[in-house]
Scaffold this motif. Sequence first.
Motif, mmCIF file in Angstrom:
data_model
loop_
_atom_site.group_PDB
_atom_site.id
_atom_site.type_symbol
_atom_site.label_atom_id
_atom_site.label_comp_id
_atom_site.label_asym_id
_atom_site.label_seq_id
_atom_site.Cartn_x
_atom_site.Cartn_y
_atom_site.Cartn_z
ATOM 1 N N GLY A 7 -13.245 3.348 5.253
ATOM 2 C CA GLY A 7 -14.551 3.322 5.896
ATOM 3 C C GLY A 7 -15.701 3.571 4.941
ATOM 4 N N LYS A 8 -15.401 3.656 3.664
ATOM 5 C CA LYS A 8 -16.435 3.811 2.644
ATOM 6 C C LYS A 8 -15.931 3.193 1.348
ATOM 7 N N GLU A 9 -16.832 2.942 0.446
ATOM 8 C CA GLU A 9 -16.455 2.378 -0.844
ATOM 9 C C GLU A 9 -15.668 3.414 -1.641
ATOM 10 N N ILE A 10 -14.560 2.990 -2.185
ATOM 11 C CA ILE A 10 -13.744 3.886 -2.996
ATOM 12 C C ILE A 10 -14.018 3.561 -4.465
ATOM 13 N N ARG A 11 -14.384 4.569 -5.194
ATOM 14 C CA ARG A 11 -14.696 4.405 -6.614
ATOM 15 C C ARG A 11 -13.555 4.935 -7.473
ATOM 16 N N MET A 53 -7.521 12.218 -1.079
ATOM 17 C CA MET A 53 -7.994 11.481 0.090
ATOM 18 C C MET A 53 -6.829 11.186 1.034
ATOM 19 N N PHE A 54 -5.697 10.807 0.464
ATOM 20 C CA PHE A 54 -4.503 10.525 1.258
ATOM 21 C C PHE A 54 -4.044 11.775 2.010
ATOM 22 N N SER A 87 -2.505 6.878 -7.126
ATOM 23 C CA SER A 87 -3.549 7.247 -8.091
ATOM 24 C C SER A 87 -4.296 5.996 -8.542
ATOM 25 N N ASN A 88 -5.547 6.184 -8.889
ATOM 26 C CA ASN A 88 -6.343 5.084 -9.422
ATOM 27 C C ASN A 88 -5.832 4.623 -10.780
ATOM 28 N N GLU A 89 -5.146 5.509 -11.493
ATOM 29 C CA GLU A 89 -4.625 5.146 -12.809
ATOM 30 C C GLU A 89 -3.517 4.102 -12.706
ATOM 31 N N MET A 90 -2.783 4.129 -11.591
ATOM 32 C CA MET A 90 -1.677 3.185 -11.426
ATOM 33 C C MET A 90 -2.147 1.854 -10.849
ATOM 34 N N LEU A 91 -2.896 1.919 -9.760
ATOM 35 C CA LEU A 91 -3.331 0.709 -9.069
ATOM 36 C C LEU A 91 -4.717 0.902 -8.473
ATOM 37 N N ARG A 92 -5.377 -0.216 -8.230
ATOM 38 C CA ARG A 92 -6.649 -0.172 -7.512
ATOM 39 C C ARG A 92 -6.377 0.166 -6.047
ATOM 40 N N PRO A 93 -7.348 0.799 -5.373
ATOM 41 C CA PRO A 93 -7.149 1.173 -3.964
ATOM 42 C C PRO A 93 -6.830 -0.004 -3.042
ATOM 43 N N ASP A 94 -7.303 -1.194 -3.363
ATOM 44 C CA ASP A 94 -7.022 -2.343 -2.507
ATOM 45 C C ASP A 94 -5.591 -2.857 -2.660
ATOM 46 N N LEU A 95 -4.835 -2.259 -3.589
ATOM 47 C CA LEU A 95 -3.447 -2.662 -3.783
ATOM 48 C C LEU A 95 -2.457 -1.667 -3.179
ATOM 49 N N TYR A 96 -2.978 -0.614 -2.547
ATOM 50 C CA TYR A 96 -2.159 0.319 -1.788
ATOM 51 C C TYR A 96 -2.303 -0.027 -0.310
ATOM 52 N N PHE A 97 -1.180 0.024 0.409
ATOM 53 C CA PHE A 97 -1.195 -0.318 1.821
ATOM 54 C C PHE A 97 -0.514 0.768 2.634
ATOM 55 N N PHE A 98 -0.952 0.917 3.866
ATOM 56 C CA PHE A 98 -0.408 1.885 4.809
ATOM 57 C C PHE A 98 0.195 1.098 5.962
ATOM 58 N N LEU A 99 1.444 1.379 6.271
ATOM 59 C CA LEU A 99 2.129 0.706 7.379
ATOM 60 C C LEU A 99 2.351 1.707 8.496
ATOM 61 N N LYS A 100 1.795 1.402 9.663
ATOM 62 C CA LYS A 100 1.967 2.281 10.826
ATOM 63 C C LYS A 100 1.882 1.437 12.091
ATOM 64 N N ASN A 101 2.784 1.676 13.015
ATOM 65 C CA ASN A 101 2.811 0.955 14.292
ATOM 66 C C ASN A 101 2.786 -0.557 14.096
ATOM 67 N N ASN A 102 3.585 -1.035 13.170
ATOM 68 C CA ASN A 102 3.707 -2.463 12.866
ATOM 69 C C ASN A 102 2.410 -3.101 12.385
ATOM 70 N N ARG A 103 1.480 -2.293 11.885
ATOM 71 C CA ARG A 103 0.234 -2.800 11.294
ATOM 72 C C ARG A 103 0.187 -2.371 9.849
ATOM 73 N N ILE A 104 -0.233 -3.269 8.999
ATOM 74 C CA ILE A 104 -0.363 -2.956 7.591
ATOM 75 C C ILE A 104 -1.824 -3.148 7.191
ATOM 76 N N GLN A 105 -2.381 -2.125 6.522
ATOM 77 C CA GLN A 105 -3.785 -2.180 6.131
ATOM 78 C C GLN A 105 -3.955 -1.642 4.719
ATOM 79 N N ALA A 106 -4.847 -2.262 3.969
ATOM 80 C CA ALA A 106 -5.160 -1.798 2.621
ATOM 81 C C ALA A 106 -5.991 -0.529 2.687
#
Length: 113
Positions: A92-96, A104-105, A67-86
């Motif tokens: 692919g678009k600005e998250i407000r 969205m998730f 949730s945006n209330e807990m953290l900013r979107p750039d502080l959440y990460f997704f780990l898949k196939n040994n790749r980690i991405q914010a």
Amino acid sequence: MSNGESSLMLFLYWLVEIEDTQSPSLVVIDEFDAFYHIKLSRKLMQILQKRVSGQVILTTHNGTLISNEMLRPDLYFFLKNNRIQAFDKIAGKEIREAHNLRRMFDAGVFDPE
């Protein structure tokens, strides 16, 4: 004592240790919420945000914590196939602030290809 109670007691012990000593620069807890109700998980996240001055890394399989209330979107990460991405890079678009990160998730917006 149940697994949840044992896990919570261990968490509280760590919290006391953190408060009794100088705040650590890094705290990492893998699947910190495995035995907790969603409300307790959020409360523990808030406690860590307030009491640890260093970096905190928590892993989870629970998308309801996003949730945006807990953290900013750039502080959440997704780990898949040994790749980690914010999340903000994957979307692919600005998250407000008004965006519902959980929806969205669930819709797969943050699922890297």
